[in-house]
Design a protein around this motif. Structure first.
Motif, PDB file in Angstrom:
ATOM      1  N   ALA A   1      31.917  -7.881 -54.408  1.00  0.00           N
ATOM      2  CA  ALA A   1      30.504  -7.663 -54.089  1.00  0.00           C
ATOM      3  C   ALA A   1      30.385  -6.714 -52.908  1.00  0.00           C
ATOM      4  O   ALA A   1      31.290  -6.631 -52.069  1.00  0.00           O
ATOM      5  N   TYR A   2      29.243  -6.013 -52.855  1.00  0.00           N
ATOM      6  CA  TYR A   2      28.912  -5.209 -51.689  1.00  0.00           C
ATOM      7  C   TYR A   2      28.181  -6.103 -50.688  1.00  0.00           C
ATOM      8  O   TYR A   2      27.119  -6.647 -50.987  1.00  0.00           O
ATOM      9  N   LEU A   3      28.770  -6.234 -49.489  1.00  0.00           N
ATOM     10  CA  LEU A   3      28.214  -7.116 -48.471  1.00  0.00           C
ATOM     11  C   LEU A   3      28.280  -6.447 -47.101  1.00  0.00           C
ATOM     12  O   LEU A   3      29.097  -5.547 -46.878  1.00  0.00           O
ATOM     13  N   PRO A   4      27.423  -6.878 -46.160  1.00  0.00           N
ATOM     14  CA  PRO A   4      27.449  -6.288 -44.811  1.00  0.00           C
ATOM     15  C   PRO A   4      28.785  -6.547 -44.126  1.00  0.00           C
ATOM     16  O   PRO A   4      29.318  -7.666 -44.182  1.00  0.00           O
ATOM     17  N   LEU A   5      29.295  -5.521 -43.482  1.00  0.00           N
ATOM     18  CA  LEU A   5      30.572  -5.661 -42.782  1.00  0.00           C
ATOM     19  C   LEU A   5      30.505  -6.746 -41.724  1.00  0.00           C
ATOM     20  O   LEU A   5      31.462  -7.498 -41.530  1.00  0.00           O
ATOM     21  N   ARG A   6      29.353  -6.862 -41.027  1.00  0.00           N
ATOM     22  CA  ARG A   6      29.215  -7.890 -39.992  1.00  0.00           C
ATOM     23  C   ARG A   6      29.371  -9.294 -40.556  1.00  0.00           C
ATOM     24  O   ARG A   6      29.829 -10.203 -39.871  1.00  0.00           O
ATOM     25  N   LEU A   7      28.994  -9.450 -41.827  1.00  0.00           N
ATOM     26  CA  LEU A   7      29.041 -10.762 -42.460  1.00  0.00           C
ATOM     27  C   LEU A   7      30.442 -11.136 -42.906  1.00  0.00           C
ATOM     28  O   LEU A   7      30.850 -12.298 -42.826  1.00  0.00           O
ATOM     29  N   VAL A   8      31.199 -10.137 -43.362  1.00  0.00           N
ATOM     30  CA  VAL A   8      32.511 -10.428 -43.959  1.00  0.00           C
ATOM     31  C   VAL A   8      33.671 -10.164 -43.017  1.00  0.00           C
ATOM     32  O   VAL A   8      34.814 -10.515 -43.335  1.00  0.00           O
TER      33      VAL A   8
ATOM     34  N   ALA B   1      12.516 -12.989 -39.323  1.00  0.00           N
ATOM     35  CA  ALA B   1      13.522 -12.087 -39.886  1.00  0.00           C
ATOM     36  C   ALA B   1      13.801 -12.469 -41.326  1.00  0.00           C
ATOM     37  O   ALA B   1      13.566 -13.611 -41.740  1.00  0.00           O
ATOM     38  N   GLU B   2      14.281 -11.493 -42.067  1.00  0.00           N
ATOM     39  CA  GLU B   2      14.712 -11.767 -43.435  1.00  0.00           C
ATOM     40  C   GLU B   2      15.921 -12.706 -43.418  1.00  0.00           C
ATOM     41  O   GLU B   2      16.691 -12.743 -42.456  1.00  0.00           O
ATOM     42  N   PHE B   3      16.109 -13.422 -44.519  1.00  0.00           N
ATOM     43  CA  PHE B   3      17.173 -14.416 -44.610  1.00  0.00           C
ATOM     44  C   PHE B   3      18.525 -13.838 -44.215  1.00  0.00           C
ATOM     45  O   PHE B   3      19.258 -14.422 -43.411  1.00  0.00           O
ATOM     46  N   SER B   4      18.871 -12.677 -44.761  1.00  0.00           N
ATOM     47  CA  SER B   4      20.198 -12.105 -44.573  1.00  0.00           C
ATOM     48  C   SER B   4      20.457 -11.649 -43.148  1.00  0.00           C
ATOM     49  O   SER B   4      21.599 -11.373 -42.786  1.00  0.00           O
ATOM     50  N   LEU B   5      19.398 -11.543 -42.326  1.00  0.00           N
ATOM     51  CA  LEU B   5      19.557 -11.016 -40.977  1.00  0.00           C
ATOM     52  C   LEU B   5      19.663 -12.102 -39.907  1.00  0.00           C
ATOM     53  O   LEU B   5      19.881 -11.792 -38.736  1.00  0.00           O
ATOM     54  N   TRP B   6      19.505 -13.355 -40.307  1.00  0.00           N
ATOM     55  CA  TRP B   6      19.597 -14.416 -39.301  1.00  0.00           C
ATOM     56  C   TRP B   6      21.028 -14.577 -38.798  1.00  0.00           C
ATOM     57  O   TRP B   6      21.282 -14.651 -37.605  1.00  0.00           O
ATOM     58  N   GLU B   7      21.970 -14.635 -39.734  1.00  0.00           N
ATOM     59  CA  GLU B   7      23.352 -14.895 -39.346  1.00  0.00           C
ATOM     60  C   GLU B   7      23.916 -13.723 -38.555  1.00  0.00           C
ATOM     61  O   GLU B   7      23.790 -12.570 -38.944  1.00  0.00           O
ATOM     62  N   HIS B   8      24.509 -14.014 -37.432  1.00  0.00           N
ATOM     63  CA  HIS B   8      25.178 -13.049 -36.551  1.00  0.00           C
ATOM     64  C   HIS B   8      24.215 -12.148 -35.781  1.00  0.00           C
ATOM     65  O   HIS B   8      24.629 -11.492 -34.846  1.00  0.00           O
ATOM     66  N   LEU B   9      22.937 -12.102 -36.143  1.00  0.00           N
ATOM     67  CA  LEU B   9      22.004 -11.246 -35.404  1.00  0.00           C
ATOM     68  C   LEU B   9      21.001 -12.103 -34.650  1.00  0.00           C
ATOM     69  O   LEU B   9      21.063 -12.224 -33.430  1.00  0.00           O
TER      70      LEU B   9
ATOM     71  N   ALA C   1      22.027  -6.347 -31.357  1.00  0.00           N
ATOM     72  CA  ALA C   1      22.278  -5.514 -32.536  1.00  0.00           C
ATOM     73  C   ALA C   1      23.447  -4.571 -32.295  1.00  0.00           C
ATOM     74  O   ALA C   1      24.264  -4.330 -33.188  1.00  0.00           O
ATOM     75  N   SER C   2      23.550  -4.027 -31.078  1.00  0.00           N
ATOM     76  CA  SER C   2      24.658  -3.118 -30.774  1.00  0.00           C
ATOM     77  C   SER C   2      25.995  -3.853 -30.814  1.00  0.00           C
ATOM     78  O   SER C   2      27.014  -3.283 -31.221  1.00  0.00           O
ATOM     79  N   LEU C   3      26.011  -5.110 -30.408  1.00  0.00           N
ATOM     80  CA  LEU C   3      27.244  -5.899 -30.473  1.00  0.00           C
ATOM     81  C   LEU C   3      27.599  -6.227 -31.918  1.00  0.00           C
ATOM     82  O   LEU C   3      28.777  -6.264 -32.289  1.00  0.00           O
ATOM     83  N   THR C   4      26.575  -6.476 -32.722  1.00  0.00           N
ATOM     84  CA  THR C   4      26.790  -6.855 -34.115  1.00  0.00           C
ATOM     85  C   THR C   4      27.427  -5.736 -34.909  1.00  0.00           C
ATOM     86  O   THR C   4      28.262  -5.964 -35.799  1.00  0.00           O
TER      87      THR C   4
END
Length: 283
Positions: free
Chosen positions: A225-232, A96-104, A278-281
């Motif tokens: 910054a624009y960031l993924p809601l799941r991350l913030v 997976a891409e770096f940004s997709l490891w956390e929480h997914l 993914a659905s939970l995330t």
């Protein structure tokens, strides 16, 4: 047959050039040429026509390509499975891409371990281009990425949509207009949408290509910054960050890619688990 011959053949197919293939494989151009010559002698067919513009696959080369891809995939599967302990049936290789490891993927891996306990896991992380090359070469079975490459022999499905929200450390921030704005390059679609939403905005002073880096920066120094809601989301709940309500929300699709030939009950269970996580995330 030497596996390096198939890997070299596929590298030339991808790059369209013997020189670029040698750079990708970290070998000399003469080594690449020698491998292709040996492969052509073994098959009794010319696989490429070379010109100043590069290397073009011949009809025979096009016919050989799916066999080369399968050969690499089978070899890597054998290399992993032969070394497995007795309690495990096979290895699932994921990336997976770096940004997709956390929480997914951090949640997906323990889900797999619980649902399919006799399945070992080999995980990789990297850029989309790197991961897709690994997938095409048979070194990975499942890739989660924002920007998949559509190729023959690959199955690419939309996994989820991420909401990119504008967050700030100061709740009075009105938008991405100040010097403290960190522009995250989320890809070509985001660049277009961002330019349409903020046509008068000057070029950013600070731009990054990795979302978590922008997050670390604004938490340490203040900013927007624009960031993924799941991350913030946890940081918003803690009131360490604030969502800028007036700013538009951008949607960014996430895709799962795998080889068309991938099959088996354990593989299907792993894919189902990825969709569930993914659905939970995104909930």
């Amino acid at each position: 047959m030497d596996i390096s011959l198939a890997r070299t053949f596929l590298a030339i197919c991808e790059t369209g050039n013997f020189v670029k293939a040698s750079e990708q494989l970290y070998v000399t151009q003469s080594t690449v040429s020698a491998r292709i010559k040996l492969l052509e002698d073994l098959l009794g067919q010319q696989l490429f026509t070379r010109s100043k513009a590069g290397a073009q696959v011949t009809a025979a080369g096009a016919q050989f390509k799916p066999f080369a891809e399968k050969l690499l995939q089978t070899w890597e599967q054998a290399r992993h499975d032969v070394g497995l302990p007795d309690d495990f049936v096979r290895v699932l290789t994921i990336g997976a891409e770096f940004s997709l490891w956390e929480h997914l993927l951090v949640q997906w891996i323990p889900w797999i371990r619980g649902a399919v306990p006799d399945l070992a896991i080999s995980a990789d992380v990297g850029s989309s281009g790197y991961l897709m090359r690994q997938l095409i070469d048979g070194l990975l079975e499942i890739v989660v990425t924002y920007t998949p490459q559509h190729r023959t022999g690959l199955v690419i499905d939309k996994l989820m949509e991420e909401e990119l929200v504008l967050v700030a450390t100061d709740k009075s921030t009105a938008g991405p207009y100040g010097d403290d704005y960190v522009y995250v390059d989320w890809g070509p679609e985001f660049r277009i949408d961002h330019a349409d939403a903020f046509p008068e905005r000057a070029p950013p002073i600070l731009s990054v290509t990795y979302g978590p880096l922008a997050l670390q920066h604004i938490l340490a120094n203040g900013g927007v910054a624009y960031l993924p809601l799941r991350l913030v989301r946890p940081l918003v709940k803690e009131r360490r960050l604030f969502v800028v309500k007036a700013a538009p929300v951008f949607l960014r699709p996430v895709f799962v890619a795998h080889l068309e030939s991938a099959e088996g009950e354990r593989f299907e269970t792993a894919i189902q688990g990825l969709r569930y996580v993914a659905s939970l995330t995104t909930a």
